[in-house]
Design an enzyme around this catalytic site. Structure first.
Site, PDB file in Angstrom:
ATOM      1  N   ASP A   5       1.449  20.569 -21.445  1.00 54.41           N
ATOM      2  CA  ASP A   5       0.349  19.265 -20.734  1.00 54.41           C
ATOM      3  C   ASP A   5       1.784  17.979 -21.556  1.00 54.41           C
ATOM      4  OD1 ASP A   5      -1.379  16.899 -21.977  1.00 54.41           O
ATOM      5  OD2 ASP A   5      -2.761  18.058 -22.050  1.00 54.41           O
ATOM      6  N   ARG A  37     -14.571  14.806 -33.295  1.00 53.31           N
ATOM      7  CA  ARG A  37     -13.613  16.343 -33.019  1.00 53.31           C
ATOM      8  C   ARG A  37     -13.504  17.434 -33.003  1.00 53.31           C
ATOM      9  NH1 ARG A  37     -10.671  13.918 -28.652  1.00 53.31           N
ATOM     10  NH2 ARG A  37     -13.107  14.239 -27.654  1.00 53.31           N
ATOM     11  N   PHE A  40      -8.280  21.671 -24.171  1.00 57.96           N
ATOM     12  CA  PHE A  40      -8.477  19.879 -24.422  1.00 57.96           C
ATOM     13  C   PHE A  40      -9.310  19.765 -24.081  1.00 57.96           C
ATOM     14  CE2 PHE A  40      -7.910  15.682 -23.320  1.00 57.96           C
ATOM     15  CZ  PHE A  40      -8.467  14.494 -24.418  1.00 57.96           C
ATOM     16  N   THR A  41     -10.795  18.783 -23.582  1.00 61.57           N
ATOM     17  CA  THR A  41     -11.937  18.616 -23.177  1.00 61.57           C
ATOM     18  C   THR A  41     -11.725  18.213 -21.801  1.00 61.57           C
ATOM     19  OG1 THR A  41     -11.627  15.749 -23.583  1.00 61.57           O
ATOM     20  CG2 THR A  41     -12.787  17.538 -25.828  1.00 61.57           C
ATOM     21  N   TYR A  74       1.389  -0.975  -0.189  1.00 62.10           N
ATOM     22  CA  TYR A  74       0.121   0.097  -0.077  1.00 62.10           C
ATOM     23  C   TYR A  74       0.828   1.232  -0.065  1.00 62.10           C
ATOM     24  CZ  TYR A  74      -3.999   3.347   0.813  1.00 62.10           C
ATOM     25  OH  TYR A  74      -4.823   4.122   0.523  1.00 62.10           O
ATOM     26  N   LYS A  91      -0.486   7.368 -23.197  1.00 64.73           N
ATOM     27  CA  LYS A  91      -0.010   7.826 -24.775  1.00 64.73           C
ATOM     28  C   LYS A  91       1.592   7.621 -24.596  1.00 64.73           C
ATOM     29  CE  LYS A  91      -3.639  10.217 -23.788  1.00 64.73           C
ATOM     30  NZ  LYS A  91      -5.053  10.485 -23.284  1.00 64.73           N
ATOM     31  N   PHE A 100     -19.812  14.409 -25.700  1.00 66.78           N
ATOM     32  CA  PHE A 100     -19.386  13.278 -26.464  1.00 66.78           C
ATOM     33  C   PHE A 100     -19.065  12.001 -26.530  1.00 66.78           C
ATOM     34  CE2 PHE A 100     -14.453  13.133 -25.188  1.00 66.78           C
ATOM     35  CZ  PHE A 100     -14.649  14.150 -24.892  1.00 66.78           C
TER      36      PHE A 100
END
Ligand code: PLI
Length: 468
Positions: A216, A383, A125-126, A73, A259, A450
């Site tokens: 980002d 998009r 970005f969303t 943990y 990513k 979306f």
């Protein structure tokens, strides 16, 4: 001499069979999914190009790392491996792990944003904009104008327009800007990069006004490849060196490990400021878990630590970018309108030009993504106006200039033959484009609509023969 033919810099050890469906079956599946490709079951998809997020194939080295997962943990060995990898490759002093990118966005926005402030960024970005607005900021787009033009061939379409940033500082005052949010690369612009020079200039301008710069970092390795390829002075630098220099112009970053880091889950917030780190440790336990796992299993952290070293391999990233470009160039050759130059993670179809008979209020990109699925079982993503959502003050739809379908390539998953099939299908849809009609929205969630929105065609589409 430049190589004309290129191949995957890996060989295949394990395979995952995929199933084909008939066009008749897909008619039913897309209807059941409310014409939203997010709502189609994975088993009903032939080639899944919905996203490159969490869809990478891990290496044998990463899979073997799973077996040494230390599932304690607190204080897991794998956390120390991950922390070391992030510090070494990105160059930050402190790291807080999160379950994925939006977990890091939540921490950063909650800590740094106060109500009635402004967060400038190089296109929205969303999830990023959601967290900024949720904490009381207004997002201000400061990307160069070329980014909003799908045909403009600027080599660094993700760049910040410094005069837009300066104007915002003059208008609202530096104390109303908690940080500048700089995405490398810019997803919604078509996976477009930011130049090293631009990053340096943004940092210089922000230093003058005592404003932090938060990257980002989600697809920074792809950005590094474009710098190596296109920017003077970087041709002979390694991807690893370029990545390190990029982050020297940031005070911190949010990261979706799903990513670049070649894993199926994971993320982090990294920074140089000790106080911000302390606050992130206080908050991470509320939303994610201990500061030594942040929502990830020990094995996930090990896989990500190993992925971080693999992602900066020059051969790997060259192949990745060239695979995406291979698909893009096939479409361009056939006259299909796409965002140019081809970006890092995806080919973006320009639905405005592709379906010029459908007005934006009738969701042309949504219709196009559904049409590609119908044609061949290839899944891609809207998009455009649906992703852009509604303005938080008036509730009106944002009307983005870019109305796109993203054909996203997962890392190390598909071969060039898959790209050929995808190209053939999109070209077939292009030839039959007049048969596609607009859509109406029948359900939308109040935020990030979306993902779950449902649609119906305004009038029946004429049938065409699909490629599969
Ligand atoms: O999906 P997350 O929560 O790990 O990461 C959020 C996120 C942040 N920034 C950027 C530029 C992204 O692309 C991003 C997630 N992108 C997804 C899911 C995509 O399909 O592009």
């Amino acid at each position: 001499m430049a190589k004309k033919v290129f191949a995957e810099p890996y060989r295949i050890k394990v395979v995952e069979p995929i199933e084909m469906t008939t066009q008749e079956e897909r008619h039913q599946y897309i209807k059941d999914a409310g014409y939203n490709t997010f709502l189609i079951n994975s088993k009903q998809v032939y080639i899944d190009l919905l996203t490159d997020s969490g869809t990478s194939a891990m290496s044998d080295n990463q899979w073997s790392g799973l077996m040494i997962g230390d599932e304690a943990y607190a204080g897991s060995e794998n956390w120390f491996a991950l922390e070391k990898a992030v510090k070494e490759i990105y160059g930050f002093k402190y790291v807080t792990p999160t379950h994925q990118g939006r977990g890091a966005e939540n921490l950063l926005s909650t800590i740094m944003i106060t109500p009635d402030t402004y967060v400038p960024g190089n296109m929205y970005f969303t999830t990023t904009r959601f967290h900024q607005e949720h904490n009381g900021a207004t997002f201000v787009d400061i990307i160069i104008d070329e980014a909003h033009d799908s045909a403009a061939r600027h080599p660094f379409k993700g760049n910040v327009d410094l005069s837009k940033l300066q104007n915002l500082i003059d208008k609202v005052g530096a104390d109303k800007i908690p940080y500048v949010s700089l995405a490398v690369t810019v997803n919604m612009a078509g996976g477009q990069p930011v130049s090293m020079e631009n990053m340096r200039q943004v940092k210089e301008l922000c230093n003058k006004h005592n404003i932090s710069v938060m990257f980002d970092a989600t697809r920074c390795v792809e950005n590094a490849y474009f710098i190596q390829e296109r920017e003077a002075g970087y041709t002979n630098k390694s991807i690893k060196e370029i990545v390190k220099e990029m982050f020297s112009y940031a005070d911190g970053c949010t990261m979706s490990g799903k990513k670049d880091c070649l894993v199926n889950i994971g993320g982090f917030l990294a920074m140089n400021d000790e106080e911000l780190y302390r606050k992130s440790c206080e908050l991470v336990v509320v939303y994610e878990g201990m500061p030594s796992y942040g929502g990830m299993a020990g094995r996930d952290m090990e896989a990500m630590a190993r992925g971080i070293y693999e992602m900066v391999d020059d051969d790997y990233i060259e192949h990745r970018i060239k695979q995406v470009r291979y698909l893009g160039e096939k479409l361009i050759e056939a006259g299909v309108p796409v965002v140019e130059p081809i970006g890092g993670h995806a080919v973006f179809l320009d639905a405005r030009r592709f379906l010029s008979h459908i007005p934006q209020e009738q969701f042309p990109a949504q219709a196009l993504a559904a049409a590609v699925y119908l044609d061949s079982g290839v899944r891609c993503m809207e998009r455009g106006i649906v992703s852009a959502g509604r303005k938080k003050d008036t509730g009106e739809n944002y009307m983005p200039k870019l109305e796109l379908v993203r054909v996203t390539i997962p890392r190390r998953v598909y071969t060039l033959s898959h790209m050929d099939v995808v190209a053939e299908s999109i070209i077939n849809v292009f030839r039959n484009r007049d048969k596609i009609k607009g859509m109406k929205l029948v359900y939308e969630a109040p935020q990030l609509r979306f993902f779950t929105a449902r649609f119906e065609p305004l009038e029946p589409w004429k049938e065409w023969e699909g490629t599969i």
